[in-house]
Design a protein around this motif. Structure first.
Motif, mmCIF file in Angstrom:
data_model
loop_
_atom_site.group_PDB
_atom_site.id
_atom_site.type_symbol
_atom_site.label_atom_id
_atom_site.label_comp_id
_atom_site.label_asym_id
_atom_site.label_seq_id
_atom_site.Cartn_x
_atom_site.Cartn_y
_atom_site.Cartn_z
ATOM 1 N N LEU A 184 1.159 -1.049 0.038
ATOM 2 C CA LEU A 184 -0.097 -0.220 0.065
ATOM 3 C C LEU A 184 1.044 1.207 0.022
ATOM 4 N N SER A 185 1.776 1.227 0.324
ATOM 5 C CA SER A 185 2.974 2.451 0.544
ATOM 6 C C SER A 185 3.666 2.612 -0.381
ATOM 7 N N LEU A 186 4.141 1.664 -1.386
ATOM 8 C CA LEU A 186 4.401 1.483 -2.454
ATOM 9 C C LEU A 186 3.182 2.212 -3.971
ATOM 10 N N LEU A 187 2.086 1.958 -3.678
ATOM 11 C CA LEU A 187 1.413 2.663 -4.239
ATOM 12 C C LEU A 187 1.036 3.466 -4.255
ATOM 13 N N LEU A 188 1.126 4.258 -2.983
ATOM 14 C CA LEU A 188 0.598 5.386 -2.248
ATOM 15 C C LEU A 188 1.699 6.757 -2.431
ATOM 16 N N SER A 189 2.767 6.140 -2.837
ATOM 17 C CA SER A 189 4.178 6.619 -3.319
ATOM 18 C C SER A 189 4.393 7.284 -4.197
ATOM 19 N N ILE A 190 3.761 5.881 -5.498
ATOM 20 C CA ILE A 190 4.602 6.182 -6.967
ATOM 21 C C ILE A 190 3.307 7.056 -7.249
#
Length: 283
Positions: A184-190
């Motif tokens: 989830l953090s990866l998607l939000l970061s992108i």
């Protein structure tokens, strides 16, 4: 005629593109995830440094986080125990453990939105596995969670919550929670790197999610099923809170959380593979 030498091509690794060779973008994304995990001394050290810089010259240091969490959790527990007619001995541990997990989830999601942006000076100048930034964000919040655990232990002891072997399931639930927070953090970061308004949306939505998720109130037969059966935040909290209070969650909660981890990881890897080479240019 004197030939003019061509400028050397930029190193693809420096610009953050695919790994040289025949590796596909998705293979490079998977390699980035593994490579970032292998470079754990980097994100471990940087995460600890972030905490030191955040709390330097504050006297209590990270204990300010513990103090703030303790005051908020206990105040909510005392007030809503009276409002909802709950017994203090059972209701206070319920609220404190729920907010314990919630603060970890909310802080990780909000900070993930700025993860790549805050590291733009590094990502633009040298090669670094993109996932190192995500691991750094998650580790930083795990350390702060450790400080808040002091309050949880104290409340469990003072309220005499029965402790059984089921408390070990809280560790398994926490590991599963970290896996879900990772993708989830990866998607939000992108998303937040490409569209900066995403961080505002997350900051606005988290307080709303706080009140519609069973944190302060207990789910019962009259509760809307959509707020429990179809609420991933409820799975995330209950898989840690339940074992801590001696009430392991139902098997369907474990299955739903594991399903979210599997599907979310695949989706995040696909998105990461398609956008990884563009992240430095969005900064």
């Amino acid at each position: 005629m004197i030939p003019v030498p061509r400028a050397p091509a930029a190193d693809d690794r420096v610009l953050g593109g695919a790994v040289p060779g025949n590796t596909s973008r998705y293979g490079a994304a998977l390699a980035d995830v593994v490579d970032g995990a292998r470079h754990w001394p980097q994100w471990y050290t940087l995460g600890n440094l972030d905490i030191w810089l955040r709390f330097r010259r504050t006297g209590l240091g990270p204990l300010w986080t513990t103090l703030s969490f303790s005051l908020m959790a206990i105040a909510l527990g005392v007030v809503y125990a009276r409002v909802l007619g709950e017994g203090m001995r059972t209701y206070l541990p319920y609220v404190v453990t729920g907010l314990f997990v919630w603060n970890f989830v909310a802080a990780t999601c909000q900070e993930a939105c700025e993860a790549f942006v805050d590291s733009r000076h590094i990502l633009k100048q040298l090669y670094l596995p993109r996932m190192t930034v995500i691991y750094r964000t998650l580790w930083r919040n795990i350390v702060l969670l450790g400080f808040n655990s002091v309050t949880v232990i104290a409340v469990i002891m003072l309220c005499r919550v029965p402790v059984s072997s089921s408390i070990l399931l809280a560790l398994a639930g926490f590991v599963l929670l970290c896996v879900n927070l990772l993708w989830l953090s990866l998607l939000l970061s992108i998303a937040a790197t490409r569209l900066r308004a995403v961080s505002r949306v997350v900051a606005t939505g988290m307080p709303i999610a706080l009140f519609i998720t069973p944190l302060i109130w207990r789910p019962n037969a009259d509760s809307p099923r959509i707020l429990t059966d179809w609420n991933p935040l409820y799975y995330a909290i209950e898989q840690v809170r339940g074992p801590l209070l001696g009430a392991p969650p139902a098997p369907w909660i474990w299955a739903a959380s594991a399903g979210c981890a599997l599907i979310g990881s695949v989706v995040a890897l696909l998105v990461f593979g398609a956008t990884r080479h563009r992240i430095p240019y969005w900064l």
